[in-house]
Design a protein around this motif. Structure first.
Motif, PDB file in Angstrom:
ATOM      1  N   GLU A 158       1.011  -1.075  -0.326  1.00 32.73           N
ATOM      2  CA  GLU A 158      -0.061   0.265  -0.540  1.00 32.73           C
ATOM      3  C   GLU A 158       1.083   1.792  -0.075  1.00 32.73           C
ATOM      4  O   GLU A 158       0.374   1.786  -0.219  1.00 32.73           O
ATOM      5  CB  GLU A 158      -0.804   0.496   1.279  1.00 32.73           C
ATOM      6  N   LEU A 179      -6.035   0.428   2.843  1.00 26.17           N
ATOM      7  CA  LEU A 179      -6.277   1.636   2.556  1.00 26.17           C
ATOM      8  C   LEU A 179      -6.281   3.046   2.427  1.00 26.17           C
ATOM      9  O   LEU A 179      -6.067   4.201   1.987  1.00 26.17           O
ATOM     10  CB  LEU A 179      -7.375   1.278   0.815  1.00 26.17           C
ATOM     11  N   ASN A 182      -3.603   4.633   4.373  1.00 28.15           N
ATOM     12  CA  ASN A 182      -2.347   5.129   3.662  1.00 28.15           C
ATOM     13  C   ASN A 182      -3.287   5.757   2.013  1.00 28.15           C
ATOM     14  O   ASN A 182      -2.412   6.508   1.279  1.00 28.15           O
ATOM     15  CB  ASN A 182      -2.399   3.894   3.029  1.00 28.15           C
TER      16      ASN A 182
END
Length: 301
Positions: A158, A179, A182
């Protein structure tokens, strides 16, 4: 290796992580007494002729395909990626999927930085994506007539867009919180995965097959029990059909008379569908009371 060892069913499972915990829990609920010791590759089952090999998830498909282990529990994503890789190198990729298990659900998704404007699958054409699953991603691209560049990473996928290694990522997603943390957004799901029990293509000895024939019904019973509930209640005798109709997925109920009551009966049944509070409230409106919904530990037959 002794003759006794050769007759013990060998099952590969993840050494550590969510699939490891779930696999061990499954086997324990099947009645297996597992002798686990830190840093040991093999775990001995004391009361059945079974050994568990604790390894990395990525090693499990190969161990089963090559006949080192008879069975394995592995995520569909890892299994499919490994099989595609072996097909490219002309290695044996044969296996039998005995059953899909009820844990380890996740999805393999393409994610892009939140500021990237996404305009559909075709806008992915030519992008450089960081991934641990290049074969599954390539297949997705071929199916949709688009091509990717790859940056293959085995961890911390990621962070690749943030450090300039890739335009986006293709990685496993469970809740999506990683997700979001990041600065990435999920744009396409390319593969849905659960844990699976797989078997190698090599025939088992009679002794191992006998053990497997005992184990499979136990696993099926544990999985069925996990999604089932045992329901008991008192119900009006003249509303019996309406009461049963509120519980789809239930087996034929057991109806018992109540002492000193001709107008009411006791109902016992197993339901394989989610039993909601709303259903209990509807049952109460029909005149039911003493409604009990209980988990089931084991089922057979």
């Amino acid at each position: 290796m002794t003759t006794t060892d050769k007759n013990r069913l060998r099952i590969a499972i993840q050494k550590s992580g969510r699939l490891s915990d779930e696999s061990q829990s499954l086997f324990k609920r099947c009645g297996m007494k597992i002798n686990l010791a830190d840093r040991r590759l093999l775990a001995h089952v004391a009361n059945m002729p079974i050994d568990l090999m604790l390894v990395r998830s990525s090693d499990i498909p190969g161990l089963v395909m090559d006949g080192v282990c008879d069975l394995g529990i592995v995520g569909d994503n890892t299994l499919e990626e490994h099989a595609l890789e072996r097909e490219l190198t002309n290695e044996n990729s044969d296996y039998d999927k005995i059953m899909s298990l009820k844990f380890g659900a996740c999805r393999l998704s393409i994610a892009l930085p939140e500021e990237t404007e996404y305009q559909g699958i075709q806008s992915l054409d030519g992008m450089r994506l960081a991934t641990t699953y290049p074969r599954l991603l390539t297949r997705f691209g071929n199916d949709n007539n688009i091509k990717f560049e790859f940056c293959k990473l085995n961890g911390s996928v990621e962070v690749a867009p943030r450090v300039g290694l890739a335009d986006g990522i293709c990685d496993l997603v469970s809740t999506g919180t990683t997700l979001e943390a990041n600065g990435l957004k999920e744009v396409e799901v390319i593969y849905q995965s659960k844990a699976a029990l797989i078997q190698g293509s090599q025939p088992l000895s009679a002794e191992k097959q006998k053990t497997l024939n005992t184990l499979i019904p136990r696993i099926e019973g544990v999985l069925k029990a996990k999604e089932s509930k045992y329901i008991m209640m008192h119900a009006p005798k003249d509303k019996l059909n309406e009461v049963v109709a509120l519980m789809p997925g239930s087996e034929t109920p057991t109806v018992l008379p109540l002492a000193e009551r001709d107008d009411r009966v006791a109902i016992h049944m197993v339901s394989t569908e989610t039993f909601f509070w709303e259903t209990m409230e509807e049952l109460k409106e029909l005149g039911c009371n003493s409604i009990l919904v209980m988990p089931i530990e084991k089922m057979m037959g």
